[in-house]
Design an enzyme around this catalytic site. Structure first.
Site, mmCIF file in Angstrom:
data_model
loop_
_atom_site.group_PDB
_atom_site.id
_atom_site.type_symbol
_atom_site.label_atom_id
_atom_site.label_comp_id
_atom_site.label_asym_id
_atom_site.label_seq_id
_atom_site.Cartn_x
_atom_site.Cartn_y
_atom_site.Cartn_z
ATOM 1 C CD GLU B 60 -1.915 -2.174 1.241
ATOM 2 O OE1 GLU B 60 -0.761 -2.815 2.096
ATOM 3 O OE2 GLU B 60 -2.342 -3.185 1.486
ATOM 4 C CG HIS B 129 -11.108 -7.383 7.214
ATOM 5 N ND1 HIS B 129 -9.930 -7.015 7.063
ATOM 6 C CD2 HIS B 129 -11.354 -7.805 5.630
ATOM 7 C CE1 HIS B 129 -9.412 -7.419 6.410
ATOM 8 N NE2 HIS B 129 -10.067 -7.982 5.461
#
Lengths: 325, 343
Positions: B60, B129
């Site tokens: 990322e 999440h």
């Protein structure tokens, strides 16, 4: 690869520009007119001069907070550099970036950043843009040995190799991250090999010899431009100064044994002068003439900075967002 | 106009932008696979080629830097993250480089990247999440931030973000993906900085974003049946924030309940409550109230998870309390908990 005398002279001139500008900065620094911490490149001039001469003016370089050398060698305006250090509106980033965030996109110095390793992926993205548009332009990431301590270096190397992007990774190894030695941070000291497992081929070269930097970098740059895989070159060099600040600190206790003698024996500017006078037969008066020219450039740059105005405080928030065109 | 689901509307916007502008490209883990980020990028690699729609390593940080470097050269990357939680790994590039670029380098260039990131919820998504992080991006100047709620917003804000010369973060919510709604055809941009009054009302202003705007509308229906007309205002764009629309509503109703999809501490709701304190204090007939995720880590066990999130019942309960009333018999039907689709 043989180097023309004109290139050798140009390397000397660029190194001298860095050296004399930074010596002037160090002299001015105690007066507090320079309103930004400075990370000097004295002793490391051959790396910036060599890689920048090897890059075309249209190629892009992404540098670090120790960026005066890269800025000057890539062709950044000297007056705009001093004005930036003085915090003036006429500075290369309008007094917003300061010493650690120099940029001169018109000559291909795209950015420099105070966060170690943070411009490496940006260089890779720059190379991706080139690859998507015909591969005419090469991007170079210039970073220190501290940057390979960061994960983002490896992430960037992996993606560059995966996509075979036209990027050269230039690892300028001065042996220290602030005061921490390479051996205190890595068990494996052959730094040019650290990304071999990712497929990034590397080499270690003498970063005190501007001619060697130039010729090895030129070979790598033209190879990746022609479609070769990304390359990493480690240039070994010596930082004469403290990590940050104007003082030479070769006598400070943290240095490796023999480092001061090495610095004095391998001064890249003296090496270049010896080569120009000896092997290439340039008269001493010619070198003195170049030195005088550069000295005058530096003085003009300082005068420009001094007579320039500060930014208007009312413009403080002007560049937070860019207006839609 | 046509009717599309949220995910389909995003896909329509991407296809539209890519047809019109060859500089637009999409990158991110899984953007070119058969699932295509919950359908939002499905089939685009086939239509536009894998040079313009490509998978990335799970890196990322570096991939955000890559997007920045490409954007610096006139390309317009849309970088997609299946879960916003992974953006913690991109913070250096987003905050130290992208957000600061235009100002730090003297206003000569800027970084037109678009970051799309999806908030997860339900089916035990759990601690890592399910986070909703708009306030991080609001806190650092230089990034435009929006949380589209409707398919039309999702489509239009994405087009606006792609056209914008600045970095933009769009935070999508997984539970919105299957909600259908009218969208302009062909797609049209929806400008940043404009709030949407989802439902007019005279008694109370509920400012709510993303999935909480949906829950607040359900609460408002229930409140209406008990004599309280709530105005539901969705900021949609968080940076810039449409202060005027928000505060006009507060001045009209005199009561403000802020319901955020994220945490309350230093969050979107804190910012909007502060805005009311600064700009409309005299209008307030009741202290501002706030709801958001409970100040703890998201659990997976269902009863705990249900207690973690605000919902229509809790919103209505808070609203009744602002009128000195208790919660009436019956309550608001709870939202579907059957969601079990591809996470």
């Amino acid at each position: 690869m043989a180097i023309d005398t004109s290139d050798a002279v140009e390397l000397y001139r660029r190194m001298l520009r860095i050296r004399l500008a930074e010596e002037r900065i160090a002299g001015i620094y105690p007066s507090d007119k320079i309103q930004s911490p400075v990370h000097l490149s004295i002793g490391q001039e051959a790396v910036s001069a060599g890689i920048c001469l090897a890059l075309r003016p249209t190629d892009h370089l992404h540098a670090t907070y120790r960026g005066h050398g890269a800025y000057i060698a890539k062709g950044g305006d000297l007056g705009a550099l001093f004005a930036e250090l003085y915090g003036k509106e006429s500075g290369c980033t309008r007094g917003r970036g300061g010493s650690m965030h120099l940029a001169a996109p018109d000559v291909g110095l795209m950015c420099s950043s105070a966060i170690v390793a943070s411009t490496i992926p940006v260089a890779v993205g720059d190379a991706l843009a080139s690859a998507m548009r015909g591969r005419g332009r090469v991007a170079a990431a210039l970073f220190g040995d501290g940057a390979i301590d960061e994960g983002v270096f490896f992430e960037s190397a992996n993606f560059a190799v995966l996509k075979r992007l036209p990027v050269v990774f230039v690892l300028e190894n001065n042996g220290y991250a602030i005061q921490s030695k390479v051996r205190e941070r890595h068990a494996h000291e052959e730094l040019w090999r650290v990304a071999e497992g990712l497929g990034l081929a590397g080499a270690r070269r003498d970063g005190d010899d501007a001619g060697e930097v130039f010729s090895t970098m030129r070979e790598a740059v033209e190879d990746v431009r022609a479609g070769g895989p990304p390359r990493l070159i480690e240039y070994t060099t010596c930082r004469w100064c403290e990590h940050v600040g104007p003082n030479i600190d070769l006598d400070a206790g943290y240095r490796l044994p023999g480092e001061k003698a090495r610095a004095e024996g391998r001064d890249p500017i003296r090496l270049a002068e010896e080569s120009l006078r000896g092997r290439r037969g340039l008269p001493g008066a010619e070198l003195e003439r170049i030195r005088e020219e550069v000295r005058r450039e530096v003085e003009e740059a300082v005068a420009f900075a001094q007579r320039s105005g500060f930014p208007d405080p009312r413009t403080l928030c002007d560049y937070t967002f860019r207006a839609a065109s | 106009m046509r009717t599309l689901k949220y995910g389909e509307a995003i896909r329509a916007a991407l296809a539209h932008a890519m047809r019109r502008d060859p500089d637009v490209f999409i990158m991110g883990l899984g953007v070119d696979d058969h699932k295509g980020i919950f359908g939002s990028t499905k089939g685009l690699a086939e239509e536009f080629g894998r040079e313009r729609v490509f998978d990335t390593p799970i890196s990322e940080g570096a991939m955000t830097g890559v997007a920045i470097g490409a954007a610096l050269n006139g390309l317009k990357p849309v970088h997609v993250h299946m879960r916003v939680d992974f953006l913690y790994l991109a913070m250096d590039q987003l905050f130290n480089i992208a957000a600061k670029w235009h100002a730090m380098y003297g206003g000569r260039s800027s970084i037109p990247i678009v970051v799309r990131a999806v908030v997860g919820r339900s089916w035990g998504q759990g601690a890592q999440h399910s986070q909703c992080l708009p306030s991080f991006f609001m806190n650092v100047p230089g990034i435009k931030v929006a949380m589209p709620t409707t398919p039309a917003d999702a489509q239009g804000l994405l087009l606006a973000a792609i056209a914008d010369p600045n970095p933009a973060v769009l935070i999508e919510h997984r539970l919105l993906y299957d909600i259908a709604g009218p969208v302009p055809d062909p797609p049209e941009p929806v400008p940043f900085g404009k709030a949407a009054v989802r439902r007019p009302g005279r008694d109370l202003t509920i400012v709510a974003n993303s999935h909480m705007a949906v829950e607040s509308l359900r609460a408002a229906e229930f409140l209406s049946g008990h004599g309280i007309e709530a105005e539901v205002v969705d900021p949609v764009s968080l940076v810039p924030l449409d202060r005027r629309t928000l505060m006009e509503s507060v001045r009209r109703t005199g009561r403000l309940l802020v319901v955020d999809t994220g945490w309350t501490v230093c969050g979107v709701s804190a910012e909007i409550a502060a805005l009311a304190a600064e700009e409309a204090p005299a209008a307030l007939k009741h202290p501002v109230r706030r709801l958001g995720m409970q100040p703890t880590t998201c659990p997976t066990s269902k009863p705990l998870e249900n207690a973690f999130y605000p919902g229509a019942s809790g919103i209505a309960r808070e609203a009744f309390a602002m009128f000195g009333r208790g919660f009436p018999e019956g309550g608001v039907p709870e939202q579907t908990s059957a969601f079990k689709g591809a996470f």
